[in-house]
Design an enzyme around this catalytic site. Structure first.
Site, PDB file in Angstrom:
ATOM      1  N   GLY A 128       0.845  -1.188   0.000  1.00 58.60           N
ATOM      2  CA  GLY A 128       0.000   0.000   0.000  1.00 58.60           C
ATOM      3  C   GLY A 128       0.876   1.232   0.000  1.00 58.60           C
ATOM      4  N   GLN A 149       3.218   9.908   1.313  1.00 56.95           N
ATOM      5  CA  GLN A 149       4.498   9.182   1.281  1.00 56.95           C
ATOM      6  C   GLN A 149       5.335   9.529   0.051  1.00 56.95           C
ATOM      7  OE1 GLN A 149       2.490   5.213   2.173  1.00 56.95           O
ATOM      8  NE2 GLN A 149       4.402   5.026   3.321  1.00 56.95           N
ATOM      9  N   LEU A 187       6.614   1.677   4.545  1.00 54.36           N
ATOM     10  CA  LEU A 187       7.730   2.122   3.697  1.00 54.36           C
ATOM     11  C   LEU A 187       8.338   3.434   4.202  1.00 54.36           C
ATOM     12  CD1 LEU A 187       6.244   1.294   0.172  1.00 54.36           C
ATOM     13  CD2 LEU A 187       7.963  -0.013   1.440  1.00 54.36           C
ATOM     14  N   HIS A 246      -4.289   1.183   7.516  1.00 50.02           N
ATOM     15  CA  HIS A 246      -2.916   1.701   7.609  1.00 50.02           C
ATOM     16  C   HIS A 246      -2.742   2.894   6.655  1.00 50.02           C
ATOM     17  CE1 HIS A 246       1.594   1.192   7.989  1.00 50.02           C
ATOM     18  NE2 HIS A 246       1.475   1.946   6.917  1.00 50.02           N
ATOM     19  N   GLU A 247      -3.203   2.730   5.413  1.00 44.89           N
ATOM     20  CA  GLU A 247      -3.063   3.809   4.422  1.00 44.89           C
ATOM     21  C   GLU A 247      -3.967   4.991   4.756  1.00 44.89           C
ATOM     22  OE1 GLU A 247      -0.541   3.556   2.673  1.00 44.89           O
ATOM     23  OE2 GLU A 247      -0.266   1.432   3.091  1.00 44.89           O
ATOM     24  N   HIS A 269      -2.431   7.386   7.019  1.00 48.53           N
ATOM     25  CA  HIS A 269      -1.503   8.326   6.368  1.00 48.53           C
ATOM     26  C   HIS A 269      -2.225   9.581   5.868  1.00 48.53           C
ATOM     27  CE1 HIS A 269       2.297   6.238   6.454  1.00 48.53           C
ATOM     28  NE2 HIS A 269       1.815   5.151   5.883  1.00 48.53           N
TER      29      HIS A 269
HETATM   30 ZN    ZN Z   1       2.713   3.307   5.887  1.00 53.56          ZN
END
Ligand code: ZN
Length: 183
Positions: free
Chosen positions: A44, A49, A98, A139-140, A143
């Protein structure tokens, strides 16, 4: 085209994003996000990011399908997403990110969600997800709220881990993918 990945400690990862204007052309950035995610071997990736403070994330959970059959062939784009329901039931899983190289932690999250979102062609959906797919989406989604896994740790654990991570990333962490370390 791949883009460098912003590492924890960069401001763009710690502020809430702006919504996209519906029907704007996001095909190029979506392609860049998938290219960047595959190169870095992630499942993902969220726009902050790659330094873009916009409400967009992509997932492709196929590589988790040996352990989680439901993850097979799941490749999706989420624009202007809103999670509208969470289950009471939770489960724990060791996540990675990441933007947090060499850091894995047990994270507790609701097992099921209902999410309202648009795809890259601005088709509108409201769908329920569970298991590993709900996990990756949450999780995404964090962000785009300006949150990371670190914000999901217990206050005590977070207090312990945060300065160590910042110190390590500011010194410059080496990754197999192009990365932007925090100042
Ligand atoms: Zn992440």
């Amino acid at each position: 085209m791949t883009q460098p990945i912003y590492i924890y400690g960069n401001d763009v990862l710690h502020k809430k994003v702006e919504n996209l204007t519906p029907h704007q052309d996001i095909t190029a950035i979506v392609k860049n996000m998938f290219d960047t995610m595959y190169k870095a071997e992630g499942v993902g990736l969220a726009a902050p990011q790659i330094g873009q403070s916009i409400s967009l994330f992509v997932i492709d959970t196929d590589e988790l399908s040996d352990e989680y059959p439901e993850a097979k062939g799941v490749k999706m784009v989420f624009a202007n997403a809103e999670i509208v329901e969470y289950s009471q039931e939770t489960w724990t899983y060791k996540e990675g990110c990441l933007s947090l190289p060499d850091f894995r932690e047990d994270i507790v999250r609701p097992s099921k969600i209902k999410i309202h979102y648009f795809d890259e062609a601005w088709n509108e959906y409201e769908k329920e997800f569970d298991g590993i797919i709900a996990r990756v989406i949450q999780h995404e989604y964090d962000h785009i709220q300006g949150k990371t896994m670190v914000d999901r740790l217990s206050p005590l654990r977070r207090q312990l881990v945060k300065p160590k991570l910042l110190k390590r990333f500011r010194q410059g962490v080496s990754t197999q993918y192009a990365a932007i370390n925090p100042k």
